[in-house]
Scaffold this motif. Sequence first.
Motif, PDB file in Angstrom:
ATOM      1  N   VAL A 156       7.774  28.875  38.137  1.00 53.72           N
ATOM      2  CA  VAL A 156       6.583  28.449  38.862  1.00 53.72           C
ATOM      3  C   VAL A 156       7.008  27.855  40.204  1.00 53.72           C
ATOM      4  CG1 VAL A 156       4.656  26.819  38.835  1.00 53.72           C
ATOM      5  CG2 VAL A 156       5.295  28.012  36.737  1.00 53.72           C
ATOM      6  N   LYS A 157       6.272  28.176  41.265  1.00 59.50           N
ATOM      7  CA  LYS A 157       6.565  27.605  42.581  1.00 59.50           C
ATOM      8  C   LYS A 157       5.638  26.424  42.835  1.00 59.50           C
ATOM      9  CE  LYS A 157       8.197  29.628  46.101  1.00 59.50           C
ATOM     10  NZ  LYS A 157       8.491  30.388  47.297  1.00 59.50           N
ATOM     11  N   GLU A 216      -2.387  38.150  43.539  1.00 61.04           N
ATOM     12  CA  GLU A 216      -1.408  38.975  42.825  1.00 61.04           C
ATOM     13  C   GLU A 216       0.007  38.760  43.364  1.00 61.04           C
ATOM     14  OE1 GLU A 216      -2.877  42.980  43.086  1.00 61.04           O
ATOM     15  OE2 GLU A 216      -4.290  42.653  41.440  1.00 61.04           O
ATOM     16  N   GLY A 217       0.160  38.645  44.675  1.00 65.23           N
ATOM     17  CA  GLY A 217       1.481  38.531  45.279  1.00 65.23           C
ATOM     18  C   GLY A 217       2.108  37.160  45.171  1.00 65.23           C
ATOM     19  N   LEU A 218       1.284  36.133  45.233  1.00 64.02           N
ATOM     20  CA  LEU A 218       1.833  34.777  45.243  1.00 64.02           C
ATOM     21  C   LEU A 218       1.914  34.146  43.864  1.00 64.02           C
ATOM     22  CD1 LEU A 218       0.155  33.395  48.477  1.00 64.02           C
ATOM     23  CD2 LEU A 218       2.522  34.124  48.170  1.00 64.02           C
ATOM     24  N   THR A 219       1.380  34.796  42.866  1.00 59.22           N
ATOM     25  CA  THR A 219       1.442  34.201  41.529  1.00 59.22           C
ATOM     26  C   THR A 219       2.430  34.909  40.622  1.00 59.22           C
ATOM     27  OG1 THR A 219      -0.460  35.488  40.777  1.00 59.22           O
ATOM     28  CG2 THR A 219      -0.913  33.279  41.633  1.00 59.22           C
ATOM     29  N   GLY A 242       5.350  35.173  38.581  1.00 59.99           N
ATOM     30  CA  GLY A 242       6.161  34.109  38.016  1.00 59.99           C
ATOM     31  C   GLY A 242       5.412  32.791  37.900  1.00 59.99           C
ATOM     32  N   GLY A 243       4.227  32.748  38.460  1.00 65.48           N
ATOM     33  CA  GLY A 243       3.399  31.550  38.385  1.00 65.48           C
ATOM     34  C   GLY A 243       3.478  30.703  39.626  1.00 65.48           C
ATOM     35  N   GLN A 244       2.391  30.107  39.965  1.00 63.37           N
ATOM     36  CA  GLN A 244       2.328  29.191  41.085  1.00 63.37           C
ATOM     37  C   GLN A 244       1.433  28.034  40.674  1.00 63.37           C
ATOM     38  OE1 GLN A 244       1.153  30.905  44.803  1.00 63.37           O
ATOM     39  NE2 GLN A 244       1.621  29.076  45.943  1.00 63.37           N
ATOM     40  N   ALA A 245       1.719  26.892  41.195  1.00 61.17           N
ATOM     41  CA  ALA A 245       0.988  25.692  40.826  1.00 61.17           C
ATOM     42  C   ALA A 245      -0.260  25.521  41.691  1.00 61.17           C
ATOM     43  CB  ALA A 245       1.910  24.488  40.955  1.00 61.17           C
ATOM     44  N   SER A 246      -0.988  26.598  41.888  1.00 61.56           N
ATOM     45  CA  SER A 246      -2.156  26.597  42.760  1.00 61.56           C
ATOM     46  C   SER A 246      -3.303  25.798  42.159  1.00 61.56           C
ATOM     47  CB  SER A 246      -2.618  28.030  43.011  1.00 61.56           C
ATOM     48  OG  SER A 246      -3.809  28.024  43.773  1.00 61.56           O
ATOM     49  N   ARG A 248       2.592  19.234  42.783  1.00 66.14           N
ATOM     50  CA  ARG A 248       3.985  18.855  43.046  1.00 66.14           C
ATOM     51  C   ARG A 248       4.779  19.049  41.752  1.00 66.14           C
ATOM     52  NH1 ARG A 248       4.979  14.563  46.971  1.00 66.14           N
ATOM     53  NH2 ARG A 248       6.985  15.577  46.917  1.00 66.14           N
ATOM     54  N   ARG A 249       6.073  19.156  41.882  1.00 70.17           N
ATOM     55  CA  ARG A 249       6.922  19.353  40.702  1.00 70.17           C
ATOM     56  C   ARG A 249       6.830  18.107  39.799  1.00 70.17           C
ATOM     57  NH1 ARG A 249      10.395  22.745  39.372  1.00 70.17           N
ATOM     58  NH2 ARG A 249      10.671  23.647  41.431  1.00 70.17           N
ATOM     59  N   PRO A 250       6.491  18.302  38.525  1.00 71.99           N
ATOM     60  CA  PRO A 250       6.424  17.175  37.601  1.00 71.99           C
ATOM     61  C   PRO A 250       7.796  16.521  37.445  1.00 71.99           C
ATOM     62  CG  PRO A 250       5.448  19.144  36.627  1.00 71.99           C
ATOM     63  CD  PRO A 250       6.119  19.558  37.889  1.00 71.99           C
ATOM     64  N   ALA A 251       7.833  15.238  37.203  1.00 65.75           N
ATOM     65  CA  ALA A 251       9.092  14.514  37.052  1.00 65.75           C
ATOM     66  C   ALA A 251       9.956  15.090  35.944  1.00 65.75           C
ATOM     67  CB  ALA A 251       8.814  13.025  36.787  1.00 65.75           C
ATOM     68  N   GLU A 252       9.333  15.582  34.875  1.00 65.52           N
ATOM     69  CA  GLU A 252      10.083  16.121  33.743  1.00 65.52           C
ATOM     70  C   GLU A 252      10.586  17.534  33.978  1.00 65.52           C
ATOM     71  OE1 GLU A 252       5.713  16.968  33.079  1.00 65.52           O
ATOM     72  OE2 GLU A 252       6.845  15.167  33.541  1.00 65.52           O
TER      73      GLU A 252
END
Length: 154
Positions: free
Chosen positions: A5-6, A73-76, A78-82, A149-153
């Motif tokens: 996930v980005k 389709e292009g930006l997701t 692998g997954g994106q945190a949209s 944002r990236r979760p702390a875990e």
Amino acid sequence: MTNAVKYLDDMKVGDRAAFGSYPVTREEVLDFAAKYDPQAFHLDDAAAAKTHFGRLSASGWHTCAMTMRMMVEGLTVGGQASLGSPGIDQIRWLKPVYPGDTLRVETVITEIRPSRSKPDIGTVHSDITVFNQSDAPVMTMKSIGLLKRRPAEA
């Protein structure tokens, strides 16, 4: 292998992406126009031939919708945190889009801003250009996306 996930924290100003291949069909142009933009030059060959378009053309709003499809389709992959978008700052329709065209998208990140009030999210500002099969730009827009944002875990 699965792409990760980005998150907002994975992106940087200047990052570029290119994706999409969307064939514009006559049936889709007519269907979209009939539902959402019923102007004669989007619906009738004879009426369109009498305009500066010269022939049946897709609605600019249809071009936006096709662009959104390619972006999702292009930006997701692998997954994106949209978390959606608070809006678009600018849209410019540069050239008509016609049935038979094939569209693609290029993006470049111009600004990244973590939220001050909500530290778990932020905004990504991007310049987006849509091209036809001749590599001619047909639309540009300045987009704002909300991302986790990236979760702390993580």
